[in-house]
Design an enzyme around this catalytic site. Structure first.
Site, PDB file in Angstrom:
ATOM      1  N   SER A   1      20.729  -7.593 -11.607  1.00 55.37           N
ATOM      2  CA  SER A   1      20.964  -8.807 -11.491  1.00 55.37           C
ATOM      3  C   SER A   1      21.725  -9.308 -10.752  1.00 55.37           C
ATOM      4  O   SER A   1      23.301  -8.949 -10.651  1.00 55.37           O
ATOM      5  CB  SER A   1      20.863  -9.447 -13.024  1.00 55.37           C
ATOM      6  OG  SER A   1      21.152 -10.589 -13.314  1.00 55.37           O
TER       7      SER A   1
ATOM      8  N   TYR B   1      25.301  -9.830 -20.994  1.00 62.91           N
ATOM      9  CA  TYR B   1      24.032  -8.866 -19.866  1.00 62.91           C
ATOM     10  C   TYR B   1      24.629  -8.907 -19.394  1.00 62.91           C
ATOM     11  O   TYR B   1      25.202  -8.306 -18.081  1.00 62.91           O
ATOM     12  CB  TYR B   1      23.900 -10.831 -20.551  1.00 62.91           C
ATOM     13  CG  TYR B   1      22.289  -9.791 -19.311  1.00 62.91           C
ATOM     14  CD1 TYR B   1      21.294  -9.415 -19.518  1.00 62.91           C
ATOM     15  CD2 TYR B   1      22.361 -10.834 -17.965  1.00 62.91           C
ATOM     16  CE1 TYR B   1      20.228  -8.924 -18.509  1.00 62.91           C
ATOM     17  CE2 TYR B   1      21.612 -10.156 -16.815  1.00 62.91           C
ATOM     18  CZ  TYR B   1      20.090  -9.667 -17.358  1.00 62.91           C
ATOM     19  OH  TYR B   1      19.412  -9.313 -16.015  1.00 62.91           O
TER      20      TYR B   1
END
Length: 300
Positions: free
Chosen positions: A148, A161
């Site tokens: 990501s 995350y």
């Protein structure tokens, strides 16, 4: 990998989001497909859809956080098709909130899927690819790990995350170097998407009951969830666009894959601050209204 027809692709998280679009594009390229997903009903529907279009595809329910289930996935792929050419370590979940409010179960869930899922995939599938390369000089393999932009930046209220995706970037860069020591036939890439409309903001729907929290979400976790839902749903780059860029990168043996190259300006600022030994820059420097909204939500 220049040719995709008849090659075998294994896709985790293959029934929704990026995984489903990877599968559709792979089917259009006449690849043979092995799909894994933790949500069995959606997996069955995706496999049925692709079979109806003439694709050679099998599906296996698998929780990538569990090594034995990733091993079973590899066994099923080899049993069905005899080799694996392309592995998408794609399954992922999201969670946010102030870092110190994350519970041990939050960490176990997110790192289990986002990081250990990739670890298991690399550990189990890479030897299969290297063995195929030793036996056949024409064999080509490729591994794509889904990270990501959160693996390159550190937005607040996204701690777990961020940690998981930074680890995937580090793992992938090391894998790239390690593969280069032993083979010219197997390559890898890391996919770093920004906000793209997928189901990632609703991934809590598949959270195992054994890792559920006994208390309600904190204020910061609720705020982070709402922020993620808004950002993901409003993304202008489609999952189909990202899938095409990914297959192009596989063909070109390109390592870094971005959905939003313009977001790299924030990465540049972060790296420059590190080299200059300055404090971390504001990741919302170009969008001060986002930081202001977060401050209001958490302090009011």
């Amino acid at each position: 990998m220049k040719q995709f027809e008849n090659k075998v692709a294994v896709i985790t998280g293959g029934a929704s989001g990026f995984g489903k679009v990877f599968a559709r594009l792979g089917a259009a390229l006449r690849m043979r497909l092995v799909l894994a997903d933790v949500q069995e009903d959606v997996l069955d529907a995706t496999v049925g859809e692709l079979k109806a279009q003439g694709a050679q595809v099998i599906g296996l329910r698998a929780d990538v956080a569990r090594a034995a289930e990733v091993q079973a996935l590899a066994d099923a792929a080899m049993s069905a098709f005899g080799e694996v050419n392309l592995l998408f370590n794609n399954a992922g979940v999201g969670a946010g909130g102030l870092l110190w409010e994350s519970t041990e179960r939050d960490w176990d869930w997110v790192l289990g899927v986002n990081l250990h899922g990739v670890i298991h995939g690399v550990r189990i599938f890479t030897p299969l690819m290297l063995e195929a390369a030793r036996k056949d000089a024409d064999y080509r393999g490729h591994i794509v790990n889904t990270a990501s932009m959160a693996g390159l930046l550190n937005a607040p209220a996204m701690g777990i995350y961020n940690v998981s995706k930074h680890a995937v970037v580090a793992l992938s860069e090391t894998l790239y170097q390690d593969l280069g020591l032993v083979t010219d036939q197997v390559h890898c890439s890391v996919l770093c998407p920004y906000f793209v409309p997928t189901g990632i903001s609703q991934s809590h729907r598949n959270r195992p009951a054994t890792l559920a929290n006994a208390v309600p979400p904190t204020r910061s976790q609720r705020v982070a969830q709402a922020q993620a839902e808004k950002a993901v749903s409003s993304g202008k780059v489609s999952a189909e666009d990202v899938a095409q860029r990914t297959f192009d990168a596989i063909r070109d043996e390109s390592f870094y894959i971005y959905s939003h190259p313009q977001a790299l300006d924030g990465v540049r600022q972060r790296m420059e601050a590190m080299v200059a030994q300055r404090n971390p820059p504001d990741p919302f420097g170009d969008k001060p209204e986002v930081r202001a909204a977060l401050v209001r939500a958490l302090r009011d």
